[in-house]
Design an enzyme around this catalytic site. Structure first.
Site, short mmCIF file in Angstrom:
data_model
loop_
_atom_site.label_atom_id
_atom_site.label_comp_id
_atom_site.label_asym_id
_atom_site.label_seq_id
_atom_site.Cartn_x
_atom_site.Cartn_y
_atom_site.Cartn_z
N CYS A 2 38.99 77.03 39.20
CA CYS A 2 40.31 77.63 38.95
C CYS A 2 40.13 79.10 39.28
O CYS A 2 39.56 79.86 38.52
CB CYS A 2 40.75 77.45 37.50
SG CYS A 2 42.30 78.30 37.16
N CYS A 11 42.24 81.52 36.76
CA CYS A 11 41.87 81.68 35.34
C CYS A 11 40.78 80.70 34.98
O CYS A 11 39.63 80.90 35.34
CB CYS A 11 43.08 81.56 34.42
SG CYS A 11 44.21 80.21 34.81
N SER A 12 41.09 79.63 34.30
CA SER A 12 40.04 78.74 33.80
C SER A 12 40.58 77.34 33.60
O SER A 12 40.10 76.61 32.75
CB SER A 12 39.53 79.28 32.47
OG SER A 12 40.64 79.38 31.58
N CYS A 13 41.62 76.97 34.36
CA CYS A 13 42.23 75.65 34.18
C CYS A 13 41.18 74.58 34.44
O CYS A 13 40.44 74.65 35.42
CB CYS A 13 43.43 75.50 35.11
SG CYS A 13 44.68 76.76 34.76
#
Lengths: 225, 109
Positions: free
Chosen positions: A124, A127-129
């Protein structure tokens, strides 16, 4: 490597298994950073105002402690054994994992299959999906600037850092997740596992193999590159 | 061309990946839990996209300096004020009280 504060392996060796706390609870670490004090202040205010209860916070933490990569591994092992399930899984991830009792609320789950010709890896960049409902909270490196920046630019070099050296003939595809759509990699079933049952197969499915930074383990339970 | 946001780092050059495992601390898991509670069906105070907007509009220096859950906490604080659940004055006051409590409990060596 400068960060030695992230659960150093040498540290774990001194204390046996990292989850084995022995007869005594370790003392909780006293807050020392600004953000740790802020966490306490916001939580106390929200509880005082009746927006949340302390119990709700504890229950939510416990709920998420139960979301572990073993859940994703069950899905993968089922797909290896049951071609009809695999077909449903690749067609509609949400519906198929619900058959095994896993919820993926409010997000689209897309499962992508690794084959002898194509290797997928997820990232991602923004971000951090991450498919948290099936793999738990993402590892620190998944959220790092280095992984987010480089994976889309030089995936083979990144994979080599993870010990995964793919033949040039294998096409590498990088899949960038979004807040609304999460990907899970269906790794290749290791050779030499004919006749294995689901539980046995699931033990070869690691978190990293479902991110795509690694392959599933060998029948001997070792990493393969 | 639109200027890229601080979070939009795909394709940038960067160093080796630190692959150490990290067990989330209790404070980190509490932040995670609170964030989920704020967005659940019972409270429904804001959407994921509002979290993202708050984090992605951080000043580049702050974004880089903050750890992952520090950014989440920044979003939590900002959105609680924006939605009128808490005021900045309340937060500052409680923060000072929490600090004072821990300072007082500090053993004198």
């Amino acid at each position: 490597m400068t960060h030695d504060d992230h659960g150093d392996e040498h540290h774990d060796h001194d204390h046996g298994h990292p989850h084995d706390h022995g007869p005594f609870q370790p003392d909780l670490k006293e807050p020392s950073e600004d953000w740790e004090f802020l966490e306490i202040a916001l939580r106390e205010l929200l509880i005082d105002k009746g927006v949340i209860t302390a119990r709700e916070v504890e229950d939510k933490i416990e709920e998420w402690d139960g979301k572990v990569p073993e859940n994703g591994a069950k899905v993968v092992a089922r797909a290896w054994l049951d071609p009809a399930f695999k077909k449903r899984l690749l067609a509609d991830g949400n519906k198929a994992v619900a058959e095994l009792g896993f919820e993926f609320p409010g997000l689209k789950l897309v499962v992508i299959e690794n084959t002898s010709k194509v290797h997928n890896v997820i990232v991602c960049t923004l971000c951090s999906c991450y498919p948290r409902a099936l793999l738990g909270l993402p590892p620190l490196w998944y959220k790092s600037r280095e992984y987010r920046s480089r994976t889309v630019r030089e995936p083979r070099a990144v994979l080599r850092e993870f010990g995964t050296d793919l033949a040039d003939s294998v096409e590498v595809r990088v899949v960038d997740s979004t807040a609304d759509c999460r990907f899970l990699v269906l790794p290749r079933r290791p050779d030499g596992t004919d006749g294995w049952n689901e539980e046995h197969l699931a033990k070869l499915v690691t978190r990293d193999s479902m991110i795509g930074t690694a392959l599933a383990l060998t029948p001997q339970g070792e990493r393969s590159s | 061309m639109t200027k890229r946001g601080v979070h939009d780092m795909g394709g940038d050059a960067a160093g080796p990946i630190d692959r150490h495992e990290h067990e989330p601390s209790l404070a980190e898991r509490r932040i995670d839990a609170m964030m989920l509670l704020m967005r659940d069906q019972k409270r429904h105070l804001w959407l994921t996209d509002e979290n993202r907007r708050t984090i992605e509009s951080m000043a580049p220096g702050d974004y880089e300096a903050a750890g992952y859950y520090e950014r989440w906490l920044h979003a939590l604080r900002g959105l609680l004020v924006e939605k009128g659940v808490l005021t900045e004055a309340e937060i500052s006051e409680r923060l000072a009280a929490v600090r004072a409590r821990y300072d007082a409990a500090e053993p004198t060596a």
